[in-house]
Design an enzyme around this catalytic site. Structure first.
Site, PDB file in Angstrom:
ATOM      1  N   ARG A  21      35.276  26.722 -13.448  1.00  0.00           N
ATOM      2  CA  ARG A  21      33.812  26.878 -13.466  1.00  0.00           C
ATOM      3  C   ARG A  21      33.121  25.607 -12.981  1.00  0.00           C
ATOM      4  O   ARG A  21      32.137  25.660 -12.251  1.00  0.00           O
ATOM      5  CB  ARG A  21      33.321  27.252 -14.866  1.00  0.00           C
ATOM      6  CG  ARG A  21      33.793  28.633 -15.311  1.00  0.00           C
ATOM      7  CD  ARG A  21      33.372  28.932 -16.732  1.00  0.00           C
ATOM      8  NE  ARG A  21      33.965  27.933 -17.631  1.00  0.00           N
ATOM      9  CZ  ARG A  21      33.507  27.622 -18.827  1.00  0.00           C
ATOM     10  NH1 ARG A  21      32.423  28.210 -19.304  1.00  0.00           N
ATOM     11  NH2 ARG A  21      34.114  26.730 -19.575  1.00  0.00           N
ATOM     12  N   ASN A  40      33.240  32.290 -18.140  1.00  0.00           N
ATOM     13  CA  ASN A  40      34.521  32.871 -18.525  1.00  0.00           C
ATOM     14  C   ASN A  40      34.297  34.235 -19.153  1.00  0.00           C
ATOM     15  O   ASN A  40      33.354  34.416 -19.932  1.00  0.00           O
ATOM     16  CB  ASN A  40      35.242  31.979 -19.546  1.00  0.00           C
ATOM     17  CG  ASN A  40      35.864  30.758 -18.920  1.00  0.00           C
ATOM     18  OD1 ASN A  40      36.103  30.703 -17.722  1.00  0.00           O
ATOM     19  ND2 ASN A  40      36.129  29.755 -19.737  1.00  0.00           N
TER      20      ASN A  40
END
Length: 93
Positions: A21, A40
């Site tokens: 990320r 996520n």
């Protein structure tokens, strides 16, 4: 054509717990002009939502699919749509 679009991408593979990320956000900021997030999901995927010009979104999608990403990407499913707005920059969720 450089109309604004919304890219939603679901990235499969070993993409959680490896900085995926963070690197996605860094690439979105490097490309410039993109707003959205990387998050996520409970099933092990990462969801990426990016809004901005089509060329920038396509560049981010290319990086997700074939770039030097952390972990291992087994596949990316993408969905294109109309921007909804409401994002302040590109964030990690």
């Amino acid at each position: 054509m450089n109309e604004d679009v919304r890219l939603t991408a679901w990235v499969r593979g070993h993409v959680q717990g490896v900085g995926f990320r963070w690197f996605t956000r860094e690439n979105a900021l490097r490309i410039g002009g993109l707003a959205g997030f990387a998050s996520n999901l409970a099933d092990g995927r990462v969801q990426v939502v990016a809004e901005g010009g089509r060329p920038g979104c396509e560049q981010l999608l290319d990086w997700l699919r074939e770039g030097d990403t952390p972990g291992r990407v087994d596949g990316v499913t993408d969905l294109w749509g109309t921007p909804r707005g409401g994002y302040d920059g590109f964030e990690i969720r």
